[in-house]
Design an enzyme around this catalytic site. Structure first.
Site, PDB file in Angstrom:
ATOM      1  N   LEU A  16      16.021   6.805  -1.744  1.00 50.63           N
ATOM      2  CA  LEU A  16      16.664   6.319  -0.518  1.00 50.63           C
ATOM      3  C   LEU A  16      17.216   4.918  -0.709  1.00 50.63           C
ATOM      4  O   LEU A  16      18.185   4.528  -0.088  1.00 50.63           O
ATOM      5  CB  LEU A  16      15.654   6.261   0.625  1.00 50.63           C
ATOM      6  CG  LEU A  16      15.150   7.584   1.210  1.00 50.63           C
ATOM      7  CD1 LEU A  16      14.004   7.302   2.165  1.00 50.63           C
ATOM      8  CD2 LEU A  16      16.283   8.277   1.936  1.00 50.63           C
ATOM      9  N   GLY A  23      13.243  -1.031  -2.260  1.00 51.63           N
ATOM     10  CA  GLY A  23      12.512  -1.904  -1.353  1.00 51.63           C
ATOM     11  C   GLY A  23      12.040  -3.122  -2.092  1.00 51.63           C
ATOM     12  O   GLY A  23      12.434  -3.351  -3.238  1.00 51.63           O
ATOM     13  N   PHE A  75       9.389  -4.040  -3.682  1.00 49.33           N
ATOM     14  CA  PHE A  75       8.746  -4.033  -4.992  1.00 49.33           C
ATOM     15  C   PHE A  75       8.874  -2.707  -5.720  1.00 49.33           C
ATOM     16  O   PHE A  75       8.098  -2.381  -6.596  1.00 49.33           O
ATOM     17  CB  PHE A  75       7.280  -4.430  -4.871  1.00 49.33           C
ATOM     18  CG  PHE A  75       6.546  -3.652  -3.825  1.00 49.33           C
ATOM     19  CD1 PHE A  75       6.112  -2.377  -4.078  1.00 49.33           C
ATOM     20  CD2 PHE A  75       6.300  -4.214  -2.577  1.00 49.33           C
ATOM     21  CE1 PHE A  75       5.445  -1.653  -3.128  1.00 49.33           C
ATOM     22  CE2 PHE A  75       5.627  -3.494  -1.621  1.00 49.33           C
ATOM     23  CZ  PHE A  75       5.197  -2.212  -1.885  1.00 49.33           C
ATOM     24  N   GLY A  76       9.853  -1.931  -5.357  1.00 52.65           N
ATOM     25  CA  GLY A  76      10.029  -0.685  -6.087  1.00 52.65           C
ATOM     26  C   GLY A  76      10.996   0.227  -5.369  1.00 52.65           C
ATOM     27  O   GLY A  76      11.546  -0.132  -4.329  1.00 52.65           O
ATOM     28  N   VAL A 136      12.318   3.450  -3.214  1.00 53.07           N
ATOM     29  CA  VAL A 136      11.841   4.203  -2.057  1.00 53.07           C
ATOM     30  C   VAL A 136      12.451   5.600  -2.123  1.00 53.07           C
ATOM     31  O   VAL A 136      13.648   5.753  -2.310  1.00 53.07           O
ATOM     32  CB  VAL A 136      12.239   3.518  -0.741  1.00 53.07           C
ATOM     33  CG1 VAL A 136      11.696   4.302   0.447  1.00 53.07           C
ATOM     34  CG2 VAL A 136      11.731   2.090  -0.704  1.00 53.07           C
ATOM     35  N   LYS A 164       7.214   4.690  -1.058  1.00 52.42           N
ATOM     36  CA  LYS A 164       7.583   3.503  -1.820  1.00 52.42           C
ATOM     37  C   LYS A 164       6.731   3.451  -3.074  1.00 52.42           C
ATOM     38  O   LYS A 164       5.495   3.471  -3.000  1.00 52.42           O
ATOM     39  CB  LYS A 164       7.338   2.271  -0.955  1.00 52.42           C
ATOM     40  CG  LYS A 164       8.100   1.054  -1.395  1.00 52.42           C
ATOM     41  CD  LYS A 164       7.693  -0.131  -0.573  1.00 52.42           C
ATOM     42  CE  LYS A 164       8.796  -0.651   0.307  1.00 52.42           C
ATOM     43  NZ  LYS A 164       8.385  -1.873   1.016  1.00 52.42           N
ATOM     44  N   ASP A 222      10.944 -12.696   5.168  1.00 48.94           N
ATOM     45  CA  ASP A 222      12.087 -12.022   4.547  1.00 48.94           C
ATOM     46  C   ASP A 222      12.801 -11.127   5.548  1.00 48.94           C
ATOM     47  O   ASP A 222      13.143  -9.986   5.259  1.00 48.94           O
ATOM     48  CB  ASP A 222      11.643 -11.220   3.326  1.00 48.94           C
ATOM     49  CG  ASP A 222      12.822 -10.905   2.409  1.00 48.94           C
ATOM     50  OD1 ASP A 222      13.856 -11.600   2.517  1.00 48.94           O
ATOM     51  OD2 ASP A 222      12.714  -9.972   1.594  1.00 48.94           O
TER      52      ASP A 222
END
Ligand SMILES: *[C@@H]1O[C@H](CO)[C@@H](O)[C@H](O)[C@H]1NC(C)=O
Ligand SMILES: *[C@@H]1O[C@H](CO)[C@@H](O)[C@H](O)[C@H]1NC(C)=O
Ligand SMILES: *[C@@H]1O[C@H](CO)[C@@H](O)[C@H](O)[C@H]1NC(C)=O
Ligand SMILES: *[C@@H]1O[C@H](CO)[C@@H](O)[C@H](O)[C@H]1NC(C)=O
Ligand SMILES: *[C@@H]1O[C@H](CO)[C@@H](O)[C@H](O)[C@H]1NC(C)=O
Ligand SMILES: *[C@@H]1O[C@H](CO)[C@@H](O)[C@H](O)[C@H]1NC(C)=O
Ligand SMILES: *[C@@H]1O[C@H](CO)[C@@H](O)[C@H](O)[C@H]1NC(C)=O
Ligand SMILES: *[C@@H]1O[C@H](CO)[C@@H](O)[C@H](O)[C@H]1NC(C)=O
Length: 806
Positions: A497, A500, A502-503, A505, A519, A616
């Site tokens: 998708l 994100g 830290f990795g 999704v 995620k 963030d």
């Protein structure tokens, strides 16, 4: 000779043209051609051929003669919605026996008895009628064959003598008036009500007639509109009428499946919708399943009635309550020990299987219910308007809502086994019985959900973080690796998708069909592990409808995975900055999104039991659910701060350039007020549809600078995204820009706190300060480059310095 013929023919055409314009009647053998129209006596409505949207097809229909929002006709009836004419040679004709045809074809049921001297007439209420020339009785009327609109004086419902069923059916699209997916019809099962169908699925119901209005529909201001509901052996129908001649209003089923009532606003030259159903999640039919109860004011909105438990704990743990609930203790009808629990303030559950006793007292009703083994509940009914009678349910209860939104709220008495009733009454104080029932429902729901998640049996329970274990309150489901592999087709790239914090999704689908977002922590990211733990720590403890929801996790070897509810509408940045989607975001939706983000942020800063700075906040971290409710996501950088702390200084500046407050970028100081700054940037982005770009070479493109300049030049509406169109409130837009500018002021102490922001957004009378200059000077100062070099500037996916300068 030829010329003479042509001239006579032309003259003939002209005569016909003028004649047709001036008249409201159609006589036999005087066809109405494509370039001609009928106009009603007071010139309110016109009838003729038109092409909808971008279509070239021609349809015969009725529209408001004078009201032209943005130059467009508002069509209220289409004669040949299924069978358009392809060229401009269409002709609408009244035959000598009283039958209407288009190009000699009959397109609707016509009078079964031939007329001798028929005439067709367009009336000032928008009804097109056929009658004998010397009679006032209609042999046929367009009001009996509605398309998608219900005009004042028009009936929806049944003529039981002839079997005529008048219902509203949405258009297929703006370009195609043929019957679409959604139908609003008067259904006669049980107690009559209006149902909105999406194909064969019920989407919304009006509830039964309450004596004043359908119980789930808000009545408008008294005296402006009158309602008439007829329920007898000949007819079951509903009609409304305006009592104020100037009020122009219509009701329709639109192509997105909403029932709307619209009113013409002269000053704007537009239609305004004053009523919208289904508007809230709890209005969606059977949202919480059998014996489930929906309450918009709490989270999650679905719970089981006291004395009931989820039928499928797995589904409930994934926030799908549609499977509903079942009794904890079976009813005991032989010994007659059962009793009733009061649910209040409630909207009546589905009545299509209910039985109405029009003239019995509540005591008799209660006794009647106890005697019949299949009776599950009863309530007062006021169908006759006499304030008498009761409704009895002999099936499972569906579509029950605890509601301050329902306009007609009342008590519903639900039958329970004596032991379940006893456990309720020990918990509730007798003084505030009705209130405590609600509270009990709220608490019992929380109490049910938590063990559910805990006992959810995908794998053995193992807490991944001591913060969570210490709490015991919001424990997460542990999902099995194999389940996730299947759900994502082995983490197929086609399921990705996005990226994100830290990795990657992924989108996943569980065997039962639930969609989830997964995620997956990048294996080689050390930064990622901290963020993963951060996310779990915070988000597992936070519950708010404007925060994304974590459903579970999975840890296997190096793999660390978080599972979230799936957000079908993706992230806000795609809607704002992606070209193809821009036109979906009208002003109302944008304002709704701004308000939602503000509430989510207020919760983080002040109302949750942790006090959290997100650090963030940006458009790509705002996810949108199916109803375009915004959900703040990605807590990888969030920080918890103590009650006494107001700001924290860090050497490592992380966040996303463009949203970061100057004091944070330059000095590494962050506080709630740095989130407020990011929120201000977001408001301006949402309004303008432009990213806050930082081009060191061209500071004039900086959105905050542009907004400030336009504000001072008094041309602030120029900031507005052109895709918003004309449908917005100028004051609301001005207020939002003002609030956005207040949030991005240079000095943190000048920026409002989120609770003030929420008040300013929600209350048009709340005074607003004049903003001071935004904190952008510092961004473009020489010191800024040093700051960039000294601090590790950590940016994620979308906005990086290279991308912007390149
Ligand atoms: C109308 O024109 C279309 C082509 O534009 C043609 O196919 C059709 O037969 C015509 N109908 C009549 C009634 O003339
Ligand atoms: C009227 O005439 C049309 C066409 O000539 C025919 O199809 C229809 O059945 C007639 N209607 C009645 C009621 O006789
Ligand atoms: C609707 O109200 C108008 C007056 O506002 C009246 O003239 C008209 O007859 C009413 N229509 C029906 C169907 O009652
Ligand atoms: C709507 O009305 C049409 C025409 O009477 C009928 O065929 C259809 O079944 C109705 N649909 C519903 C959902 O009542
Ligand atoms: C009815 O009462 C009898 C005696 O008190 C008891 O044994 C029986 O279980 C009861 N029946 C139900 C369905 O509770
Ligand atoms: C309702 O019942 C009462 C007595 O039971 C009777 O007097 C009255 O006429 C009834 N009303 C109707 C509308 O049937
Ligand atoms: C309970 O009520 C329903 C609906 O009136 C009826 O069909 C059923 O026969 C009743 N059952 C008993 C045991 O009276
Ligand atoms: C019943 O309906 C009438 C209107 O027809 C209304 O005046 C009355 O307040 C209603 N009674 C109750 C108890 O809802």
């Amino acid at each position: 000779m030829v010329i003479a013929q042509l001239v006579t023919r032309l003259l003939f055409l002209l005569v016909i043209f003028h004649y047709s314009i001036a008249t409201d009647t159609l006589n036999p053998n005087q066809p109405l051609r494509d370039d001609q129209i009928l106009v009603s006596a007071k010139e309110t409505f016109a009838l003729g051929f038109f092409s909808p949207g971008r279509s070239k097809n021609r349809y015969a229909g009725i529209w408001y003669n004078k009201l032209r929002p943005a130059g467009q006709k508002t069509i209220v009836w289409v004669a040949n919605r299924r069978s358009p004419v392809s060229g401009t040679n269409g002709s609408l004709e009244l035959n000598g026996n009283g039958t209407l045809t288009i190009n000699s074809m009959i397109f609707l049921p016509m009078p079964s008895v031939a007329l001798t001297n028929p005439v067709a007439q367009l009336l000032d209420d928008g009804n097109f009628v056929i009658r004998e020339a010397n009679s006032n009785e209609f042999a046929w009327q367009s009001f009996d064959y509605p398309t998608d609109a219900l005009l004042p004086g028009m009936k929806i419902g049944w003529d039981l003598r002839t079997g005529l069923n008048r219902n509203l059916t949405s258009w297929r699209s703006d370009d195609d008036p043929s019957p679409g997916r959604y139908v609003l019809s008067m259904d006669l099962e049980g107690i009559p009500q209006l149902n909105l169908w999406s194909g064969s699925t019920k989407r919304w119901r009006s509830g039964p007639w309450s004596g004043i209005m359908f119980s789930n529909i808000e009545p408008p201001g008294i005296g402006i509109i009158s309602f008439d509901f007829v329920n007898n052996k000949d007819e079951v129908s509903f009609m409304y009428n305006t009592t104020e001649a100037k009020l122009v209003t219509r009701t329709m089923v639109d192509q997105s499946g909403m029932v709307k009532r619209l009113t013409w606003i002269d000053s704007t030259g537009m239609w305004k919708d004053i009523l919208n159903h289904p508007r809230y999640q709890c209005e969606e039919y059977s949202k919480c399943g059998r014996y489930g109860v929906c309450d918009m004011n709490i989270w999650p909105i679905c719970s089981c009635l006291q004395g009931f438990k989820p039928k499928s704990p797995q589904d409930w743990a994934l926030r799908d309550a549609s499977s509903g609930c079942e009794r904890v203790t079976a009813l005991d009808c032989k010994n007659m020990t059962d009793g009733f629990m009061t649910i209040t303030p409630a909207a009546l559950p589905e009545t299509s299987n209910a039985i109405l006793y029009a003239n019995i007292s509540m005591n008799e009703c209660s006794a009647k219910c106890l005697k019949n083994c299949s009776c599950t509940a009863y309530a007062t009914a006021n169908i006759s308007g006499a304030g008498l009678g009761c409704v009895v349910w002999v099936t499972e209860l569906i579509d029950l809502r605890l509601s301050s939104h329902a306009t007609h709220v009342q008590d519903v008495f639900v039958r329970l086994a004596a032991s379940d009733l006893a456990s309720i009454s020990t918990k509730s104080s007798k003084k505030h019985q009705s209130k405590s029932v609600i509270l009990i429902i709220v608490f019992s729901m929380v109490a049910l959900i938590i063990p559910l998640i805990y006992f959810y049996s995908w794998g053995k329970k193992k807490m991944i973080h001591k913060d969570i274990r210490g709490n015991g309150e919001f424990e997460l489901a542990q999902l099995q690796w194999s389940t996730l592999m299947v759900a994502t087709h082995n983490f197929a790239t086609t399921n990705i998708l996005g990226k994100g914090g830290f990795g990657l999704v992924y989108k996943g689908k569980l065997p039962e069909g639930h969609e989830i977002a997964i995620k997956r922590l990048s294996r080689n990211s050390t930064q990622g592990i901290d963020e993963f733990e951060n996310e779990v720590t915070f988000i597992a403890k936070l519950q708010h409808r404007n925060l994304v929801r974590l459903l579970g996790y999975c840890i296997k070897g190096d793999e660390k995975i978080l599972v979230y509810e799936y957000m079908p509408n993706g992230s806000l940045d795609a809607f704002l900055f992606g070209k193809e989607k821009g036109d979906c975001l009208d002003w109302q939706t944008r304002f709704h999104i701004i308000e939602g983000i503000a509430r989510g942020l207020l919760y983080l800063h002040q109302d949750s039991r942790l006090r959290i700075i997100h650090r963030d906040l940006k458009a790509s971290n705002i996810l949108l659910d199916i109803e375009m409710n915004p959900k703040i996501s990605d807590f990888g950088l969030a920080r918890n701060f103590g009650d006494c702390e107001t700001m924290i200084k860090t050497r490592k500046v992380v966040g996303t350039y463009g949203y970061m407050a100057p004091e944070y970028t330059l000095d590494g100081v962050f506080s709630m007020k740095s989130d407020v700054f990011s929120f201000g940037v977001l408001i301006l982005e949402i309004i303008s549809g432009q990213r806050n770009r930082i081009l060191l070479s061209n500071p004039h493109l900086y959105l905050l600078g542009k907004a400030w300049r336009l504000w001072n030049e008094g041309k602030v509406l120029d900031l507005l995204d052109p895709l918003i169109g004309n449908s917005f409130s100028v004051t609301q837009v001005m207020r939002c820009i003002n609030i956005g500018l207040l949030c991005v002021q240079e000095k943190p102490e000048d920026r409002p706190i989120m609770s003030s922001v929420v008040i300013m957004l929600g209350n048009d009378d709340a005074p607003l300060l004049e903003p001071k200059e935004p904190g952008f000077k510092a961004i473009f100062s020489t010191k800024h480059d040093e700051a960039l070099n000294q601090n590790e500037l950590h940016t994620f996916n979308d906005i990086t310095l290279t991308e912007q300068t390149g």
